[in-house]
Write an enzyme that holds these catalytic residues in place. Structure first.
Site, PDB file in Angstrom:
ATOM      1  N   GLY A  51       2.167  -5.089  -1.805  1.00 40.39           N
ATOM      2  CA  GLY A  51       0.907  -4.927  -2.510  1.00 40.39           C
ATOM      3  C   GLY A  51      -0.172  -4.429  -1.565  1.00 40.39           C
ATOM      4  N   CYS A  52      -1.260  -3.930  -2.138  1.00 43.47           N
ATOM      5  CA  CYS A  52      -2.338  -3.367  -1.321  1.00 43.47           C
ATOM      6  C   CYS A  52      -3.059  -4.441  -0.509  1.00 43.47           C
ATOM      7  CB  CYS A  52      -3.313  -2.587  -2.194  1.00 43.47           C
ATOM      8  SG  CYS A  52      -3.855  -3.449  -3.693  1.00 43.47           S
ATOM      9  N   TYR A  53      -3.459  -5.528  -1.162  1.00 43.80           N
ATOM     10  CA  TYR A  53      -4.112  -6.605  -0.412  1.00 43.80           C
ATOM     11  C   TYR A  53      -3.197  -7.182   0.669  1.00 43.80           C
ATOM     12  CZ  TYR A  53      -8.212  -6.968  -3.542  1.00 43.80           C
ATOM     13  OH  TYR A  53      -9.375  -6.738  -4.241  1.00 43.80           O
ATOM     14  N   SER A 105      -3.168  -5.012   3.740  1.00 38.33           N
ATOM     15  CA  SER A 105      -4.401  -5.062   4.531  1.00 38.33           C
ATOM     16  C   SER A 105      -4.551  -6.372   5.298  1.00 38.33           C
ATOM     17  CB  SER A 105      -5.620  -4.846   3.623  1.00 38.33           C
ATOM     18  OG  SER A 105      -5.863  -5.975   2.804  1.00 38.33           O
TER      19      SER A 105
END
Length: 345
Positions: A148-150, A153
């Site tokens: 996932g993107c979160y 990061s």
């Protein structure tokens, strides 16, 4: 030449994949599917692709598509990909899944956040596709769960420090902000222009589905259960993501040790840039790229570490990382097709 299909090509992530594969010198886009736009040309749906992509969206017929491709990207909703991945694998097609369906090793953790998993037998076969951390495992896989993107990061700056025992695993906090494209292309009140423009708000505090994904990875790396306090926010931007992560360092940890751990992990990596001391990431500097920029500050008096990362949520947080995973699966240089650079403005 790698023959590629993109299932779910008309969402934001799917469209980014279409663009990336079209410009990839070692891959050819052989098929695009869409439930909503079946029978319509990609260039009609996305006029920016006029004269560049001439494919027509087709239904997702697994057997028909399997005969024409070597790799499929499943840019499908959570809970849907698990219904297609097993047959593609059986048909000897490598799968990069951009949903959450194959990101977890623990079926119970997935089911608590999403729904019952109908392809549990594949969870042990799937590899978590955080490229810079797990490339060796990815290279030998047939099924990659694109992160996932979160989580991308948060995990890229945090995992190297957990591996070295430089941060306490209790009390980790991530304060993260995402552009509106992270909500997907389907219209909704929450992502309506008038609702997000000139505004800034937290959402899904305490129940965001990326939390168990992050916690599983960190727990496996730390070899103990780890909980993360995660507060996501919606930025009035189209794309981009910035995470500020707070953690206490272990006794004796210095700023130099933090930098050494990050540089040891990423110094030879193209897409993770550890910034000079005193400099911090800016979404503007990674937008439209597959980069993840990382900066940090350690308060030696309190032992409070602040990590900051920035990515493009649609690229390093989704489609770009998916193509990077494909490159690893097929033995290509990881940057192939991802030679993307931000503009000056």
């Amino acid at each position: 030449m790698i023959r590629v299909a993109i299932a779910g090509a008309t969402g934001y992530t799917g469209a980014e994949l279409v663009k990336l594969i079209t410009g990839h010198k070692e891959a050819k886009l052989a098929a695009v599917t869409s439930q909503s736009y079946s029978g319509r040309a990609i260039q009609e749906i996305f006029p920016a692709m006029r004269g560049v992509v001439d494919l027509v969206c087709e239904p997702l017929d697994i057997n028909a598509i399997s005969q024409r491709v070597d790799c499929v990207f499943l840019a499908l909703p959570h809970k849907v990909s698990m219904g297609y991945a097993p047959q593609f694998i059986e048909n000897k097609v490598k799968v990069v899944d951009l949903s959450a369906d194959f990101r977890f090793q623990n079926a119970s953790a997935y089911e608590a956040a999403y729904q019952e998993h109908s392809a549990k037998s594949l969870l042990n076969e799937a590899v978590y596709g955080l490229c810079e951390l797990y490339r060796d495992k990815i290279a030998g896989s047939n099924l990659v769960g694109n992160p996932g993107c979160y989580p991308t990061s948060v995990l890229l700056p945090l995992v190297p420090l957990v591996r070295k025992g430089l941060v306490e695993t209790c009390g980790i906090i991530s304060d993260s902000k995402s552009g509106v494209s992270g909500a997907g292309r389907a219209p909704s009140l929450g992502s309506h222009f008038c609702e997000v423009n000139e505004s800034f708000k937290p959402y899904k505090i305490g129940n965001h589905r990326h939390v168990p994904e992050m916690e599983e990875v960190i727990s496996l790396e730390a070899n103990e259960p780890v909980s993360i306090t995660f507060v996501p926010h919606l930025l009035p931007l189209t794309r981009g993501m910035l995470s500020t992560i707070y953690a206490r360092v272990t006794t004796g940890t210095t700023q130099s040790m933090i930098r050494t751990a990050l540089m040891d992990q990423y110094d030879s990596d193209t897409f993770v840039r550890v910034l000079p001391q005193g400099e911090f990431p800016d979404i503007r500097h990674v937008r439209g790229t597959n980069f993840c920029d990382i900066g940090f500050h350690l308060d030696p008096g309190s032992g409070q570490l602040i990590l900051v990362s920035a990515i493009d949520n649609l690229l390093k947080g989704a489609a770009g990382q998916a193509v990077q995973n494909m490159n690893i699966l097929f033995g290509l240089e990881e940057q192939t097709g991802l030679e993307l650079f931000p503009g000056a403005l």
